[in-house]
Design an enzyme around this catalytic site. Structure first.
Site, PDB file in Angstrom:
ATOM      1  N   TRP A 129      -6.502 -22.242   8.660  1.00  9.29           N
ATOM      2  CA  TRP A 129      -6.831 -20.902   9.177  1.00  9.29           C
ATOM      3  C   TRP A 129      -6.087 -20.647  10.482  1.00  9.29           C
ATOM      4  O   TRP A 129      -5.588 -19.549  10.723  1.00  9.29           O
ATOM      5  CB  TRP A 129      -8.336 -20.746   9.390  1.00  9.29           C
ATOM      6  N   ASP A 147     -11.348 -18.136  16.943  1.00  2.98           N
ATOM      7  CA  ASP A 147     -11.884 -17.848  15.622  1.00  2.98           C
ATOM      8  C   ASP A 147     -13.079 -18.773  15.449  1.00  2.98           C
ATOM      9  O   ASP A 147     -12.919 -19.977  15.279  1.00  2.98           O
ATOM     10  CB  ASP A 147     -10.805 -18.128  14.562  1.00  2.98           C
ATOM     11  N   LYS A 161     -20.454 -17.031   6.995  1.00  2.60           N
ATOM     12  CA  LYS A 161     -20.767 -18.460   7.039  1.00  2.60           C
ATOM     13  C   LYS A 161     -22.062 -18.721   7.803  1.00  2.60           C
ATOM     14  O   LYS A 161     -22.957 -19.361   7.288  1.00  2.60           O
ATOM     15  CB  LYS A 161     -19.603 -19.237   7.643  1.00  2.60           C
TER      16      LYS A 161
END
Ligand SMILES: *Cc1c(COP(=O)(O)O)cnc(C)c1O
Length: 361
Positions: A103, A173, A197
């Site tokens: 990511w 992030d 999440k």
């Protein structure tokens, strides 16, 4: 209601059961409103209250300072890979990226479209199995910001304390570990997280941004790509994801009811410790991440062969332990044990692991 299994999926992921119950109970008609949350106007006073509750919940949980905005956006964390550089990286400027997972690498690749990207550290050659040491991190004095991924969902690593990036804004992030432990918001310039999440359902991204940084994006940017648009429009320059924001308001209330982030962190530590102890207690299971870099959210591990891993996933699924297959890019197994994941589920997995090893080991 059909019986629920233990959901180890990486995202969208398990939600707190009391939150689901509350959604079900109030779905046909919100108390005092007489309409479903799925039907109300995003300009209604009912939604004013929901939006305020979601923001207040986040501010109270994380102790968000007054000079930070809490914004609700769409497009997932992936759109933030673009919006962050669009707003904060001048075309002739540079930004530091710490590459600790796929990511993070995707975020850096996106930023390259808008300015120049410096790799401040990378553990890619080691398959991202660990985080860089302080000595391996070199931030530029000229960087517009430094970007990192707090929890690497795929490899299963997580930063403990944030690395020192000096006085340049730290942009993170935090999609897969937001509100899993106390956070010093003031040490960050911008925090973003797709909700699916740890915070709610898919469809909303939470952005916590220092007020001056929110104003940096040029007015020439497409309207919805500018943070300032959401500041001015109170997170609703157009129709926001009403239902997803509603669920975030319920999840933050649930987290506060759990005792806040200290209590949530203690529970998360307990859950992860049990699972890592089971992995470390035998040679049959092997942890993927280096012990000093291990994630409390995504526990990655392997079995002696891919055949055994496949069998493990199948038999676990049949035993009510779902979603244990590792990310397709790395294989192996991954148990995602986010905030809402129950301790009983971790115990069930540990028991299953011992039994699987006894029979197949
Ligand atoms: C899941 C995830 C993403 C992608 O999120 P989307 O909301 O699907 O764009 C980005 N970063 C991290 C760390 C993730 O875990």
């Amino acid at each position: 209601m059909a019986e629920r299994v233990f959901n180890f999926g990486a995202g969208p992921a398990v939600l707190p059961e009391p939150v689901l119950e509350r959604i079900r109970q109030d779905l046909p008609a919100l108390p005092g409103v007489g309409m479903s949350v799925l039907e109300i106007s995003h300009r209604s006073s009912a939604f004013d209250e929901i939006l305020a509750a979601a923001e207040t919940g986040i501010r109270a949980l994380a102790g968000v300072p007054d000079d930070y905005h809490v914004l609700f956006l769409q497009g997932g964390a992936t759109l933030q890979f673009s919006m962050v550089p669009m707003n904060l990286l001048p075309a002739d400027g540079e930004a530091d990226y710490l590459l600790t997972g796929s990511w993070a690498a995707q975020a850096a690749r996106e930023a390259e479209k808008f300015g120049s990207v410096r790799v401040a550290a990378t553990t890619e050659p080691e398959g991202y199995r660990r985080l860089p040491t302080p000595g391996e991190i070199g931030v530029s004095p000229d960087a517009a910001y430094a970007h990192l991924t707090t929890n690497n969902t795929i490899a299963g690593t997580q930063w403990g304390a944030m690395p020192d990036v000096g006085d340049r804004p730290l942009v993170v992030d935090a999609s897969s570990d937001i509100f899993s432990r106390p956070i010093d918001v003031a040490a960050h310039g911008l925090i973003y997280a797709g909700a699916q999440k740890n915070l709610g359902p898919a469809g909303v991204t939470v952005v916590i941004v220092r007020a001056d940084l929110a104003e940096r994006g040029s007015p020439a940017l497409p309207k919805l790509m500018r943070y300032a648009t959401y500041v001015q429009g109170g997170s609703r320059p157009n129709t926001p994801p009403v239902f997803a924001i509603y669920v975030v308001s319920l999840v933050t209330a649930w987290l506060r009811g759990q005792g806040g982030l200290e209590a949530v962190a203690a529970r998360n530590e307990r859950k992860a410790a049990k699972l890592y102890a089971a992995i470390d207690g035998t040679d049959f299971y092997r942890g993927v991440a280096e012990p000093g870099s291990r994630s409390l959210m995504n526990v990655t591990f392997r079995l002696p062969t891919p055949e055994l891993e496949k069998r493990f996933v199948e038999e676990a699924e049949a035993a009510g332990l779902a979603g244990l297959k590792g990310h397709r890019s790395v294989g192996g197994l991954r148990a995602s044990i986010y905030n809402a994941f129950p301790e009983a589920g971790v115990e069930a997995l540990v028991t299953f692991m011992a039994e699987f090893e006894r029979v197949r080991g």
